[in-house]
Scaffold this active site. Sequence first.
Site, PDB file in Angstrom:
ATOM      1  N   PRO A   2       6.967   6.638  -1.695  1.00  0.00           N
ATOM      2  CA  PRO A   2       6.202   5.465  -1.246  1.00  0.00           C
ATOM      3  C   PRO A   2       5.273   5.822  -0.087  1.00  0.00           C
ATOM      4  O   PRO A   2       5.632   6.600   0.787  1.00  0.00           O
ATOM      5  CB  PRO A   2       7.268   4.482  -0.789  1.00  0.00           C
ATOM      6  CG  PRO A   2       8.569   5.032  -1.228  1.00  0.00           C
ATOM      7  CD  PRO A   2       8.387   6.475  -1.534  1.00  0.00           C
ATOM      8  N   ASP A   3       4.097   5.238  -0.107  1.00  0.00           N
ATOM      9  CA  ASP A   3       3.152   5.413   0.996  1.00  0.00           C
ATOM     10  C   ASP A   3       2.615   4.036   1.362  1.00  0.00           C
ATOM     11  O   ASP A   3       3.391   3.102   1.442  1.00  0.00           O
ATOM     12  CB  ASP A   3       2.055   6.400   0.598  1.00  0.00           C
ATOM     13  CG  ASP A   3       1.450   7.123   1.799  1.00  0.00           C
ATOM     14  OD1 ASP A   3       1.694   6.702   2.947  1.00  0.00           O
ATOM     15  OD2 ASP A   3       0.715   8.097   1.603  1.00  0.00           O
ATOM     16  N   GLY A   4       1.305   3.869   1.500  1.00  0.00           N
ATOM     17  CA  GLY A   4       0.748   2.605   1.953  1.00  0.00           C
ATOM     18  C   GLY A   4       1.020   1.436   1.024  1.00  0.00           C
ATOM     19  O   GLY A   4       0.999   1.586  -0.191  1.00  0.00           O
ATOM     20  N   ASN A  15       2.195  -0.705  -3.917  1.00  0.00           N
ATOM     21  CA  ASN A  15       2.540   0.498  -3.178  1.00  0.00           C
ATOM     22  C   ASN A  15       1.869   1.719  -3.787  1.00  0.00           C
ATOM     23  O   ASN A  15       2.006   1.983  -4.975  1.00  0.00           O
ATOM     24  CB  ASN A  15       4.061   0.703  -3.167  1.00  0.00           C
ATOM     25  CG  ASN A  15       4.427   1.978  -2.436  1.00  0.00           C
ATOM     26  OD1 ASN A  15       4.743   2.976  -3.062  1.00  0.00           O
ATOM     27  ND2 ASN A  15       4.361   1.932  -1.135  1.00  0.00           N
ATOM     28  N   ALA A  16       1.148   2.461  -2.937  1.00  0.00           N
ATOM     29  CA  ALA A  16       0.565   3.738  -3.347  1.00  0.00           C
ATOM     30  C   ALA A  16       1.685   4.768  -3.324  1.00  0.00           C
ATOM     31  O   ALA A  16       2.349   4.940  -2.302  1.00  0.00           O
ATOM     32  CB  ALA A  16      -0.555   4.141  -2.394  1.00  0.00           C
TER      33      ALA A  16
END
Length: 108
Positions: A2-4, A15-16
């Site tokens: 998970p990132d931004g 979720n990016a």
Amino acid sequence: RPDGSIIDAEGGLWNAEFGSGRVVRYLPDGSVSMVVKVPVRYTTCAAFGGEDMQTLYITDATVFAHQRMSKKRREELPEGYAGGLFGVRLPVKGLPERKFAGTMQGEK
């Protein structure tokens, strides 16, 4: 990984996923509602924009991952895509970002 993340007007969390080349929309119950794939691997951030807030913009950090990629993998990337900004129209609206209204720690 998970990132931004951002939230849309219907309560979906976008979720990016760093390293998977996609942005996933999760409903409040945790189920996957939509997946947006891009032609690069390292998606980092998503943001809503456009006049009607129905464009999802996705950033990519492949340019920073080049040092860990093989020469063959770098050559397989489409020209001009690494480090790119991608946009896709969605059937749901985003929410505008809120501006920080507080103070930073240590400020009066």
